[in-house]
Design a protein around this motif. Structure first.
Motif, PDB file in Angstrom:
ATOM      1  N   TYR A  74       6.838  36.014  41.025  1.00 41.12           N
ATOM      2  CA  TYR A  74       7.450  35.235  39.946  1.00 41.12           C
ATOM      3  C   TYR A  74       8.019  36.185  38.895  1.00 41.12           C
ATOM      4  N   HIS A  75       8.818  37.109  39.365  1.00 36.61           N
ATOM      5  CA  HIS A  75       9.429  38.041  38.421  1.00 36.61           C
ATOM      6  C   HIS A  75      10.502  37.323  37.615  1.00 36.61           C
ATOM      7  N   PHE A  76      10.738  37.835  36.442  1.00 39.69           N
ATOM      8  CA  PHE A  76      11.751  37.289  35.535  1.00 39.69           C
ATOM      9  C   PHE A  76      13.087  37.091  36.243  1.00 39.69           C
ATOM     10  N   THR A  77      13.485  38.066  37.037  1.00 40.81           N
ATOM     11  CA  THR A  77      14.782  37.988  37.703  1.00 40.81           C
ATOM     12  C   THR A  77      14.799  36.905  38.789  1.00 40.81           C
ATOM     13  N   ASP A  78      13.636  36.548  39.336  1.00 42.82           N
ATOM     14  CA  ASP A  78      13.582  35.445  40.297  1.00 42.82           C
ATOM     15  C   ASP A  78      13.971  34.128  39.627  1.00 42.82           C
ATOM     16  N   HIS A  79      13.491  33.922  38.399  1.00 34.42           N
ATOM     17  CA  HIS A  79      13.860  32.713  37.662  1.00 34.42           C
ATOM     18  C   HIS A  79      15.350  32.723  37.311  1.00 34.42           C
ATOM     19  N   MET A  80      15.899  33.889  37.008  1.00 39.05           N
ATOM     20  CA  MET A  80      17.336  33.983  36.732  1.00 39.05           C
ATOM     21  C   MET A  80      18.145  33.532  37.947  1.00 39.05           C
ATOM     22  N   ARG A  81      17.782  34.043  39.091  1.00 43.41           N
ATOM     23  CA  ARG A  81      18.488  33.686  40.325  1.00 43.41           C
ATOM     24  C   ARG A  81      18.393  32.188  40.591  1.00 43.41           C
ATOM     25  N   ASP A  82      17.187  31.636  40.444  1.00 46.65           N
ATOM     26  CA  ASP A  82      16.997  30.210  40.716  1.00 46.65           C
ATOM     27  C   ASP A  82      17.850  29.343  39.790  1.00 46.65           C
ATOM     28  N   ALA A  83      17.921  29.723  38.520  1.00 49.78           N
ATOM     29  CA  ALA A  83      18.698  28.939  37.561  1.00 49.78           C
ATOM     30  C   ALA A  83      20.178  28.932  37.936  1.00 49.78           C
ATOM     31  N   MET A  84      20.697  30.060  38.384  1.00 48.81           N
ATOM     32  CA  MET A  84      22.104  30.113  38.779  1.00 48.81           C
ATOM     33  C   MET A  84      22.345  29.321  40.060  1.00 48.81           C
ATOM     34  N   TYR A  85      21.438  29.423  41.022  1.00 51.04           N
ATOM     35  CA  TYR A  85      21.555  28.621  42.238  1.00 51.04           C
ATOM     36  C   TYR A  85      21.537  27.131  41.901  1.00 51.04           C
ATOM     37  N   ALA A  86      20.645  26.748  40.976  1.00 50.15           N
ATOM     38  CA  ALA A  86      20.541  25.337  40.598  1.00 50.15           C
ATOM     39  C   ALA A  86      21.838  24.843  39.957  1.00 50.15           C
ATOM     40  N   ALA A  87      22.414  25.653  39.080  1.00 51.85           N
ATOM     41  CA  ALA A  87      23.690  25.277  38.457  1.00 51.85           C
ATOM     42  C   ALA A  87      24.771  25.091  39.509  1.00 51.85           C
ATOM     43  N   GLU A  88      24.797  25.985  40.496  1.00 48.87           N
ATOM     44  CA  GLU A  88      25.769  25.852  41.587  1.00 48.87           C
ATOM     45  C   GLU A  88      25.551  24.543  42.345  1.00 48.87           C
ATOM     46  N   THR A  89      24.290  24.237  42.655  1.00 51.31           N
ATOM     47  CA  THR A  89      23.970  23.035  43.423  1.00 51.31           C
ATOM     48  C   THR A  89      24.331  21.774  42.646  1.00 51.31           C
ATOM     49  N   LEU A  90      24.154  21.819  41.325  1.00 52.95           N
ATOM     50  CA  LEU A  90      24.473  20.677  40.478  1.00 52.95           C
ATOM     51  C   LEU A  90      25.962  20.559  40.188  1.00 52.95           C
ATOM     52  N   GLY A  91      26.727  21.546  40.619  1.00 58.44           N
ATOM     53  CA  GLY A  91      28.165  21.518  40.395  1.00 58.44           C
ATOM     54  C   GLY A  91      28.571  21.876  38.980  1.00 58.44           C
ATOM     55  N   ILE A  92      27.746  22.642  38.282  1.00 57.76           N
ATOM     56  CA  ILE A  92      28.039  23.044  36.903  1.00 57.76           C
ATOM     57  C   ILE A  92      28.813  24.359  36.931  1.00 57.76           C
ATOM     58  N   GLU A  93      30.050  24.305  36.510  1.00 58.54           N
ATOM     59  CA  GLU A  93      30.881  25.513  36.530  1.00 58.54           C
ATOM     60  C   GLU A  93      30.632  26.380  35.303  1.00 58.54           C
ATOM     61  N   LYS A  94      30.629  25.757  34.124  1.00 62.16           N
ATOM     62  CA  LYS A  94      30.330  26.471  32.872  1.00 62.16           C
ATOM     63  C   LYS A  94      29.052  25.872  32.301  1.00 62.16           C
ATOM     64  N   ILE A  95      28.024  26.693  32.161  1.00 61.08           N
ATOM     65  CA  ILE A  95      26.697  26.187  31.836  1.00 61.08           C
ATOM     66  C   ILE A  95      26.521  26.074  30.323  1.00 61.08           C
ATOM     67  N   ASP A  96      26.062  24.904  29.893  1.00 56.38           N
ATOM     68  CA  ASP A  96      25.732  24.631  28.500  1.00 56.38           C
ATOM     69  C   ASP A  96      24.202  24.594  28.426  1.00 56.38           C
ATOM     70  N   PHE A  97      23.586  25.657  27.875  1.00 55.86           N
ATOM     71  CA  PHE A  97      22.139  25.823  27.920  1.00 55.86           C
ATOM     72  C   PHE A  97      21.475  25.356  26.625  1.00 55.86           C
ATOM     73  N   VAL A  98      20.314  24.686  26.758  1.00 50.57           N
ATOM     74  CA  VAL A  98      19.365  24.490  25.669  1.00 50.57           C
ATOM     75  C   VAL A  98      18.007  24.886  26.240  1.00 50.57           C
ATOM     76  N   CYS A  99      17.421  25.959  25.737  1.00 49.12           N
ATOM     77  CA  CYS A  99      16.273  26.548  26.414  1.00 49.12           C
ATOM     78  C   CYS A  99      15.199  27.016  25.426  1.00 49.12           C
ATOM     79  N   HIS A 100      13.960  27.056  25.910  1.00 42.23           N
ATOM     80  CA  HIS A 100      12.813  27.394  25.069  1.00 42.23           C
ATOM     81  C   HIS A 100      12.021  28.540  25.682  1.00 42.23           C
TER      82      HIS A 100
END
Length: 286
Positions: A74-100
């Motif tokens: 569960y390295h930090f970079t693993d979460h980065m990769r997953d978030a980008m894959y998820a955006a791709e799957t959701l069809g989000i081209e430009k990501i609008d983030f609200v994060c904690h």
């Protein structure tokens, strides 16, 4: 407002999440370490409208998301990769983030890596990686932590009859309103015949064997081209992070708002946090 449960099948893992609203414009929300999508339940109703919906994605091993297999961490970079894959799957081209917290760390490092893919960035109680290393103890850290995950049973086997001590323990770990703590605790549990059992991956508690130095983090910050809103809680963790002012100075376009509340101020004071976010959105329209 009751959210819809969602699941997202990535090439390597299934992630869960919750969605508020039906608007075509998706705001992607990322939660903190050991939290889950319920982190955004108080805030989401104040942000969505006819055009805007909010999807709170759950990191691997958290909430209802799948656990990583043994041998995968569960390295930090693993979460980065997953978030980008998820955006791709959701069809989000430009990501609008609200994060904690951890989510804000992941999003801000993504914004410095994939600067052309991030439209706006709202960070709550974190900006850049929260912990950095001077590398003096890297061999010791590697020895202590590198193999630990593979010897752990990722599945909790203990059952609890009562939620009260679990909620109290969550508050002790990071002060927040009891109702906020209960939201997070309940989503990390499943009710079985023997009682409540945690479903989040126990390996998440093993700290990373490798961390970036502050100099390395500062390579990412100037590359963030999206406008940034950083929200600090007066009683939160950010007051103790001495490196934040320099990160702010290196950012091309940033506003810093200091609001009442602790580390989970977006849960305890959602109206004030939402007001700051919506003002930022008005100043920086898509």
């Amino acid at each position: 407002m009751t959210p819809r449960e969602i699941s997202i099948d990535l090439p390597h893992i299934r992630l869960a999440g919750q969605r508020w609203g039906d608007g075509e414009h998706i705001v992607l929300a990322l939660h903190g370490w050991l939290d889950n999508a319920a982190s955004f339940a108080p805030l989401a109703p104040h942000l969505i409208d006819d055009n805007t919906s909010l999807i709170a994605l759950e990191f691997a091993g958290h909430g209802r998301s799948a656990h990583r297999p043994l041998g995968a961490g569960y390295h930090f970079t693993d979460h980065m990769r997953d978030a980008m894959y998820a955006a791709e799957t959701l069809g989000i081209e430009k990501i609008d983030f609200v994060c904690h917290s951890l989510g804000a760390a992941v999003a801000s490092m993504l914004a410095g890596t994939f600067h052309d893919r991030i439209a706006r960035l709202v960070c709550i109680e974190c900006y850049g990686t929260p912990y950095v290393s001077d590398h003096n103890d890297l061999p010791e850290r590697m020895r202590e932590r590198l193999l630990t995950m593979d010897y752990m049973n990722p599945r909790s086997t203990r059952h609890y009859d009562d939620l009260a001590p679990l909620i109290a323990a969550r508050i002790k770990a990071g002060a927040m309103h009891p109702a906020s703590a209960e939201r997070l605790v309940r989503r990390n549990l499943i009710k079985e015949a023997q009682g409540y059992r945690f479903i989040s991956d126990k390996r998440l508690t093993v700290w990373q064997p490798m961390m970036l130095s502050e100099e390395q983090v500062q390579e990412f910050i100037p590359r963030i081209t999206a406008p940034v809103l950083m929200i600090e809680g007066h009683d939160g963790f950010t007051a103790h992070w001495h490196y934040l002012p320099e990160r702010y100075r290196l950012t091309q376009d940033i506003r810093v708002a200091k609001l009442d509340g602790g580390h989970h101020l977006h849960m305890d004071h959602p109206e004030a946090v939402a007001a700051a976010i919506k003002q930022f959105w008005r100043e920086k329209p898509l």
